[in-house]
Design a protein around this motif. Structure first.
Motif, mmCIF file in Angstrom:
data_model
loop_
_atom_site.group_PDB
_atom_site.id
_atom_site.type_symbol
_atom_site.label_atom_id
_atom_site.label_comp_id
_atom_site.label_asym_id
_atom_site.label_seq_id
_atom_site.Cartn_x
_atom_site.Cartn_y
_atom_site.Cartn_z
ATOM 1 N N VAL A 94 0.788 -1.231 0.000
ATOM 2 C CA VAL A 94 0.000 0.000 0.000
ATOM 3 C C VAL A 94 0.818 1.277 0.000
ATOM 4 N N ASN A 95 2.093 1.205 0.346
ATOM 5 C CA ASN A 95 2.879 2.421 0.416
ATOM 6 C C ASN A 95 4.329 2.118 0.102
ATOM 7 N N LEU A 96 4.978 3.058 -0.596
ATOM 8 C CA LEU A 96 6.380 2.917 -0.983
ATOM 9 C C LEU A 96 7.160 4.116 -0.479
ATOM 10 N N GLU A 97 8.436 3.891 -0.155
ATOM 11 C CA GLU A 97 9.333 4.980 0.239
ATOM 12 C C GLU A 97 10.745 4.591 -0.174
ATOM 13 N N THR A 98 11.592 5.598 -0.404
ATOM 14 C CA THR A 98 12.978 5.330 -0.804
ATOM 15 C C THR A 98 13.907 6.372 -0.220
ATOM 16 N N ASP A 99 15.149 5.968 -0.053
ATOM 17 C CA ASP A 99 16.212 6.907 0.310
ATOM 18 C C ASP A 99 17.158 7.104 -0.875
ATOM 19 N N GLY A 100 16.781 6.549 -2.026
ATOM 20 C CA GLY A 100 17.610 6.624 -3.223
ATOM 21 C C GLY A 100 18.457 5.384 -3.429
ATOM 22 N N ALA A 101 18.608 4.568 -2.400
ATOM 23 C CA ALA A 101 19.392 3.335 -2.502
ATOM 24 C C ALA A 101 18.558 2.095 -2.234
ATOM 25 N N SER A 102 17.517 2.246 -1.425
ATOM 26 C CA SER A 102 16.627 1.139 -1.081
ATOM 27 C C SER A 102 15.189 1.533 -1.390
ATOM 28 N N LEU A 103 14.347 0.509 -1.515
ATOM 29 C CA LEU A 103 12.912 0.704 -1.672
ATOM 30 C C LEU A 103 12.237 -0.014 -0.519
ATOM 31 N N TRP A 104 11.439 0.712 0.264
ATOM 32 C CA TRP A 104 10.678 0.101 1.346
ATOM 33 C C TRP A 104 9.241 -0.046 0.898
ATOM 34 N N VAL A 105 8.660 -1.196 1.229
ATOM 35 C CA VAL A 105 7.297 -1.526 0.809
ATOM 36 C C VAL A 105 6.468 -1.834 2.048
ATOM 37 N N ALA A 106 5.454 -1.010 2.283
ATOM 38 C CA ALA A 106 4.532 -1.213 3.398
ATOM 39 C C ALA A 106 3.388 -2.106 2.930
ATOM 40 N N THR A 107 3.028 -3.090 3.749
ATOM 41 C CA THR A 107 1.963 -4.021 3.384
ATOM 42 C C THR A 107 0.832 -3.987 4.411
ATOM 43 N N LEU A 108 -0.327 -4.458 3.988
ATOM 44 C CA LEU A 108 -1.474 -4.493 4.901
ATOM 45 C C LEU A 108 -1.412 -5.644 5.897
#
Length: 168
Positions: A94-108
């Motif tokens: 449901v949500n994505l975020e990055t610091d430019g080197a990693s991708l974080w994926v939020a799940t339900l």
């Protein structure tokens, strides 16, 4: 689905000999020359599309567009101008975020995933790693403190120290 299309050798934009296009539904077609026996000539990419019908969030980083969906994060490569192999999580992302080197994926229902930008999973956190809940509704990255804030509609907030991977 499977499609077989006859492509006749008539007109300026047609092949020089009668041909057949064979599709598996992916947007890539095999070009086969109508001969005896039929001869494969090449593949033609006519279109690509994301694999998930639902799109919850989008992040662009390093010439790639990441789209959060059901079971996968679809990836569009801007240099190749096509959708490439999606990142499988098996959860509703449901949500994505990055610091430019990693991708974080939020799940339900499966906590938080971390992926390298090439799609390789590098970390996974859930309630057994001290997340307040496996349902992560929102993410925010703070570059100054190198922390990731995880919002849980059912359990407040969790703070992840990106450098140490410690959860508080």
């Amino acid at each position: 689905g499977m499609d077989i299309i006859q492509w006749q050798a008539i007109g300026s934009r047609s092949p020089s000999t009668d041909s057949i296009l064979v599709s598996d539904g992916s947007g890539e077609f095999a070009l086969v020359q109508s001969s005896s026996p039929p001869t494969w000539i090449s593949n033609m990419l006519l279109s690509t599309s994301p694999s998930s019908s639902e799109m919850y969030d989008v992040v662009e980083v390093s010439n790639k567009v990441f789209v959060a969906g059901n079971d996968v994060v679809d990836v569009f490569d801007k240099q190749a101008n096509r959708w490439i192999t999606p990142i499988f999580t098996g959860s509703t992302n449901v949500n994505l975020e990055t610091d430019g080197a990693s991708l974080w994926v939020a799940t339900l229902d499966a906590g938080l995933f971390e992926f390298a930008l090439n799609g390789t999973q590098t970390n996974h956190w859930d309630i057994s790693d001290n997340l307040n809940s496996d349902s992560v509704d929102s993410l925010a990255y703070d570059q100054q403190t190198d922390t990731l804030l995880l919002g849980h509609s059912d359990a407040g907030m969790t703070v992840l120290d990106v450098n140490s991977s410690n959860v508080t």
